[in-house]
Design a protein around this motif. Structure first.
Motif, PDB file in Angstrom:
ATOM      1  N   VAL A 114      34.953  43.069 -71.808  1.00  0.00           N
ATOM      2  CA  VAL A 114      35.787  42.808 -72.972  1.00  0.00           C
ATOM      3  C   VAL A 114      36.770  41.710 -72.586  1.00  0.00           C
ATOM      4  CG1 VAL A 114      37.467  43.750 -74.591  1.00  0.00           C
ATOM      5  CG2 VAL A 114      35.556  45.170 -73.790  1.00  0.00           C
ATOM      6  N   GLY A 115      36.750  40.599 -73.345  1.00  0.00           N
ATOM      7  CA  GLY A 115      37.623  39.486 -73.017  1.00  0.00           C
ATOM      8  C   GLY A 115      36.963  38.172 -73.403  1.00  0.00           C
ATOM      9  N   GLY A 116      37.626  37.088 -73.058  1.00  0.00           N
ATOM     10  CA  GLY A 116      37.106  35.770 -73.405  1.00  0.00           C
ATOM     11  C   GLY A 116      36.089  35.277 -72.403  1.00  0.00           C
ATOM     12  N   SER A 117      35.059  34.599 -72.902  1.00  0.00           N
ATOM     13  CA  SER A 117      34.008  34.090 -72.018  1.00  0.00           C
ATOM     14  C   SER A 117      34.240  32.640 -71.618  1.00  0.00           C
ATOM     15  CB  SER A 117      32.650  34.187 -72.719  1.00  0.00           C
ATOM     16  OG  SER A 117      32.661  33.442 -73.929  1.00  0.00           O
ATOM     17  N   SER A 118      35.314  32.043 -72.144  1.00  0.00           N
ATOM     18  CA  SER A 118      35.586  30.636 -71.852  1.00  0.00           C
ATOM     19  C   SER A 118      36.060  30.455 -70.419  1.00  0.00           C
ATOM     20  CB  SER A 118      36.664  30.105 -72.799  1.00  0.00           C
ATOM     21  OG  SER A 118      37.905  30.727 -72.532  1.00  0.00           O
ATOM     22  N   GLU A 119      36.190  29.216 -70.028  1.00  0.00           N
ATOM     23  CA  GLU A 119      36.638  28.901 -68.662  1.00  0.00           C
ATOM     24  C   GLU A 119      38.024  29.465 -68.395  1.00  0.00           C
ATOM     25  OE1 GLU A 119      37.477  24.917 -65.947  1.00  0.00           O
ATOM     26  OE2 GLU A 119      36.145  24.810 -67.685  1.00  0.00           O
ATOM     27  N   ARG A 120      38.849  29.601 -69.469  1.00  0.00           N
ATOM     28  CA  ARG A 120      40.208  30.130 -69.315  1.00  0.00           C
ATOM     29  C   ARG A 120      40.267  31.632 -69.541  1.00  0.00           C
ATOM     30  NH1 ARG A 120      43.204  26.990 -66.705  1.00  0.00           N
ATOM     31  NH2 ARG A 120      44.996  28.039 -67.631  1.00  0.00           N
ATOM     32  N   MET A 142      40.148  39.914 -63.838  1.00  0.00           N
ATOM     33  CA  MET A 142      39.347  38.898 -63.151  1.00  0.00           C
ATOM     34  C   MET A 142      39.073  37.753 -64.124  1.00  0.00           C
ATOM     35  SD  MET A 142      35.527  39.413 -61.508  1.00  0.00           S
ATOM     36  CE  MET A 142      36.114  40.275 -60.046  1.00  0.00           C
ATOM     37  N   SER A 143      39.038  36.525 -63.626  1.00  0.00           N
ATOM     38  CA  SER A 143      38.710  35.399 -64.495  1.00  0.00           C
ATOM     39  C   SER A 143      37.265  35.528 -64.970  1.00  0.00           C
ATOM     40  CB  SER A 143      38.909  34.070 -63.764  1.00  0.00           C
ATOM     41  OG  SER A 143      37.820  33.789 -62.919  1.00  0.00           O
ATOM     42  N   SER A 144      37.014  35.106 -66.193  1.00  0.00           N
ATOM     43  CA  SER A 144      35.672  35.220 -66.765  1.00  0.00           C
ATOM     44  C   SER A 144      34.650  34.417 -65.967  1.00  0.00           C
ATOM     45  CB  SER A 144      35.695  34.751 -68.216  1.00  0.00           C
ATOM     46  OG  SER A 144      36.553  35.568 -68.985  1.00  0.00           O
ATOM     47  N   VAL A 145      35.085  33.306 -65.401  1.00  0.00           N
ATOM     48  CA  VAL A 145      34.186  32.459 -64.606  1.00  0.00           C
ATOM     49  C   VAL A 145      33.685  33.224 -63.382  1.00  0.00           C
ATOM     50  CG1 VAL A 145      34.021  30.381 -63.205  1.00  0.00           C
ATOM     51  CG2 VAL A 145      35.227  30.308 -65.385  1.00  0.00           C
ATOM     52  N   VAL A 146      34.609  33.880 -62.682  1.00  0.00           N
ATOM     53  CA  VAL A 146      34.241  34.656 -61.488  1.00  0.00           C
ATOM     54  C   VAL A 146      33.371  35.844 -61.883  1.00  0.00           C
ATOM     55  CG1 VAL A 146      35.121  36.061 -59.580  1.00  0.00           C
ATOM     56  CG2 VAL A 146      36.298  33.943 -60.225  1.00  0.00           C
ATOM     57  N   ALA A 147      33.722  36.500 -62.998  1.00  0.00           N
ATOM     58  CA  ALA A 147      32.955  37.657 -63.461  1.00  0.00           C
ATOM     59  C   ALA A 147      31.514  37.274 -63.759  1.00  0.00           C
ATOM     60  CB  ALA A 147      33.618  38.250 -64.701  1.00  0.00           C
ATOM     61  N   LYS A 148      31.330  36.137 -64.419  1.00  0.00           N
ATOM     62  CA  LYS A 148      29.986  35.676 -64.766  1.00  0.00           C
ATOM     63  C   LYS A 148      29.215  35.272 -63.511  1.00  0.00           C
ATOM     64  CE  LYS A 148      27.049  34.546 -68.107  1.00  0.00           C
ATOM     65  NZ  LYS A 148      26.517  35.546 -69.063  1.00  0.00           N
ATOM     66  N   ARG A 149      29.917  34.750 -62.532  1.00  0.00           N
ATOM     67  CA  ARG A 149      29.287  34.385 -61.269  1.00  0.00           C
ATOM     68  C   ARG A 149      28.801  35.652 -60.551  1.00  0.00           C
ATOM     69  NH1 ARG A 149      33.517  32.002 -58.086  1.00  0.00           N
ATOM     70  NH2 ARG A 149      33.437  30.326 -59.632  1.00  0.00           N
ATOM     71  N   LEU A 208      26.058  39.265 -67.476  1.00  0.00           N
ATOM     72  CA  LEU A 208      27.236  39.846 -68.127  1.00  0.00           C
ATOM     73  C   LEU A 208      27.342  39.396 -69.582  1.00  0.00           C
ATOM     74  CD1 LEU A 208      29.759  41.606 -67.472  1.00  0.00           C
ATOM     75  CD2 LEU A 208      30.991  39.480 -66.999  1.00  0.00           C
ATOM     76  N   ILE A 209      27.615  40.372 -70.459  1.00  0.00           N
ATOM     77  CA  ILE A 209      27.793  40.093 -71.889  1.00  0.00           C
ATOM     78  C   ILE A 209      29.283  40.195 -72.218  1.00  0.00           C
ATOM     79  CG2 ILE A 209      27.236  40.837 -74.232  1.00  0.00           C
ATOM     80  CD1 ILE A 209      24.700  42.165 -73.036  1.00  0.00           C
ATOM     81  N   PHE A 210      29.854  39.137 -72.771  1.00  0.00           N
ATOM     82  CA  PHE A 210      31.258  39.145 -73.149  1.00  0.00           C
ATOM     83  C   PHE A 210      31.411  39.584 -74.600  1.00  0.00           C
ATOM     84  CE2 PHE A 210      31.374  36.367 -69.468  1.00  0.00           C
ATOM     85  CZ  PHE A 210      32.552  36.755 -68.848  1.00  0.00           C
ATOM     86  N   VAL A 211      32.381  40.468 -74.823  1.00  0.00           N
ATOM     87  CA  VAL A 211      32.663  40.985 -76.159  1.00  0.00           C
ATOM     88  C   VAL A 211      34.142  40.786 -76.458  1.00  0.00           C
ATOM     89  CG1 VAL A 211      32.564  43.008 -77.667  1.00  0.00           C
ATOM     90  CG2 VAL A 211      30.883  42.747 -75.841  1.00  0.00           C
ATOM     91  N   LYS A 212      34.444  40.305 -77.633  1.00  0.00           N
ATOM     92  CA  LYS A 212      35.829  40.075 -78.022  1.00  0.00           C
ATOM     93  C   LYS A 212      36.554  41.394 -78.225  1.00  0.00           C
ATOM     94  CE  LYS A 212      38.635  37.455 -81.330  1.00  0.00           C
ATOM     95  NZ  LYS A 212      38.608  36.598 -82.546  1.00  0.00           N
ATOM     96  N   ALA A 213      37.779  41.473 -77.743  1.00  0.00           N
ATOM     97  CA  ALA A 213      38.577  42.705 -77.857  1.00  0.00           C
ATOM     98  C   ALA A 213      38.905  43.006 -79.320  1.00  0.00           C
ATOM     99  CB  ALA A 213      39.858  42.574 -77.043  1.00  0.00           C
ATOM    100  N   THR A 265      49.069  32.811 -71.731  1.00  0.00           N
ATOM    101  CA  THR A 265      48.143  32.059 -70.877  1.00  0.00           C
ATOM    102  C   THR A 265      47.777  30.783 -71.628  1.00  0.00           C
ATOM    103  OG1 THR A 265      47.237  34.105 -69.941  1.00  0.00           O
ATOM    104  CG2 THR A 265      45.919  32.110 -69.709  1.00  0.00           C
ATOM    105  N   PHE A 266      47.795  29.665 -70.928  1.00  0.00           N
ATOM    106  CA  PHE A 266      47.618  28.367 -71.580  1.00  0.00           C
ATOM    107  C   PHE A 266      46.174  27.875 -71.500  1.00  0.00           C
ATOM    108  CE2 PHE A 266      51.890  28.471 -69.519  1.00  0.00           C
ATOM    109  CZ  PHE A 266      52.596  28.795 -70.680  1.00  0.00           C
ATOM    110  N   ASN A 267      45.779  27.091 -72.514  1.00  0.00           N
ATOM    111  CA  ASN A 267      44.429  26.530 -72.549  1.00  0.00           C
ATOM    112  C   ASN A 267      44.226  25.517 -71.429  1.00  0.00           C
ATOM    113  OD1 ASN A 267      43.638  28.014 -74.804  1.00  0.00           O
ATOM    114  ND2 ASN A 267      44.539  26.519 -76.206  1.00  0.00           N
ATOM    115  N   GLU A 268      45.312  24.822 -71.069  1.00  0.00           N
ATOM    116  CA  GLU A 268      45.257  23.869 -69.965  1.00  0.00           C
ATOM    117  C   GLU A 268      46.402  24.150 -69.010  1.00  0.00           C
ATOM    118  OE1 GLU A 268      45.331  19.899 -71.427  1.00  0.00           O
ATOM    119  OE2 GLU A 268      43.458  20.086 -72.552  1.00  0.00           O
TER     120      GLU A 268
END
Length: 367
Positions: A37-43, A62-69, A74-79, A253-256
């Motif tokens: 549950v969370g965002g699948s984007s790089e951020r 955990m960051s989504s990037v690390v989780a996907k690695r 892994l399937i990401f679902v929006k909260a 948390t910021f986009n950049e």
């Protein structure tokens, strides 16, 4: 030995992978699959992970990037927090059928004091079993539970037989249970503290118990007394139905990533506005302002300042936050900023127990 410490019958109920389990409940296609549950984007950041995902090392925060690695499938679902709150209310309604002494810690866990309960059932173990059975029947979700003489031991015990299990630590078993426990499983001992304890030769509760109160306070400050007491089964905090917050905060948390204090000031203004809104809604003020900075490498830095008076106005909050921002140089680019207010006007001072008090669990107390 003293029997002055209250022996209570406390249950800690903890839903199993709550957010992820709700998503799997509502969408049969997700059942048995690794989901986050969370965002699948790089951020993005993982808010919760199903047990199928946890097998691959996917964890909350955990960051989504690390989780996907870690877990390519892994399937990401929006909260969906409205849905989680809806089910949480159902679960709490079940709790209140047994006792009015319910202290929620979050949407998915709570303490219950069933020393005296509405069912007249003397067995906290049987009550916990019945509550878990009802939660499953009425919501379709599994819960785990810990049962013991105080909140600390019950909280630790609820993790022992997860998922979908429970653990009772009887009064006469408490000391041995805590001595055998790995130090990282002590509630309140995080990764940083655990690593520090390892360097000091503290790996189990027995190791911790061998250290003097003076030694623990020297190495861990105010927390030293807490560790000294809990390993001896001493934790007198009652279940508080109306939990008073110890701090109120807001963060973003910021986009950049932000690399300059100048860019952060505008963000801090927005965060201070949100914090002021929350404080005013709850009619709360505080003295200690803490600035939270999470860097792009996920290291965390906090800076605090205690004022001589209570504040809740955003202008005073941002003024102090700016001072804290410029207190030290930035170590890296920043991905998250937060401001919190503690030392609130809602806090009551507790009278400390005598340093020489200890506890005996020789009383007959049926669990």
């Amino acid at each position: 030995m003293s029997n002055d410490f209250p022996l209570r019958k406390i249950i800690h109920v903890d839903m199993d992978a709550f957010y992820a389990s709700v998503e799997q409940l509502d969408d049969p296609n997700l059942r048995g699959k690794p989901i986050a549950v969370g965002g699948s984007s790089e951020r993005g950041v993982v808010s919760a992970a199903s047990y199928e995902a946890r097998k691959y090392g996917v964890r909350s925060a955990m960051s989504s990037v690390v989780a996907k690695r870690n877990c390519p499938e892994l399937i990401f679902v929006k909260a969906r927090f409205d849905r989680y709150k809806e089910i949480s209310k159902q679960i709490r309604a079940i709790f209140f059928d047994y006792t009015d002494l319910v202290e929620p810690l979050s949407l998915d866990e709570a303490y219950l004091d069933v020393t005296t309960n509405k069912k007249g059932n003397p067995s906290a173990t049987l009550i916990a079993q019945e509550i878990r059975k009802r939660i499953l029947e009425e919501t379709g979700l599994n819960a785990s539970a810990g049962i013991s003489i105080n909140k600390f031991v019950a909280k630790v015990a609820s993790d022992i037989n997860k998922p979908n299990g429970q653990k009772t630590v009887n009064p006469e078993e408490v000391l041995a249970f805590l001595e055998d426990l790995e130090i990282r499983k002590f509630y309140g001992v995080g990764k940083v503290t655990a690593d520090k304890m390892y360097h000091l030769g503290i790996f189990t509760g027995k190791d911790l118990k061998s250290k003097s109160e003076e030694f623990l306070e020297t190495n861990f400050g105010k927390s030293g007394k807490y560790y000294f007491n809990v390993v001896r089964g001493i934790h007198t905090s009652p279940v508080k139905p109306h939990r008073i917050p110890k701090s109120v905060g807001a963060e973003r948390t910021f986009n950049e990533n932000l690399s300059s204090e100048i860019f952060m000031l505008e963000r801090l203004e927005h965060i201070a506005n949100e914090l002021e809104r929350r404080l005013q809604k709850s009619k709360i003020a505080g003295k200690t302002v803490t600035l939270k900075i999470k860097y792009s490498d996920f290291t965390l830095n906090t800076r605090s300042k205690t004022l001589p008076y209570f504040i809740s106005d955003k202008r005073l909050i941002i003024e102090t936050a700016k001072e804290l921002l410029y207190q030290d140089k930035l170590q890296n680019s920043v991905r998250l900023l937060g401001i919190s207010l503690a030392n609130l006007n809602t806090e009551k001072k507790e009278h400390p127990k005598s340093e020489n008090e200890t506890v005996s669990f020789q009383l007959k107390f049926d669990f």
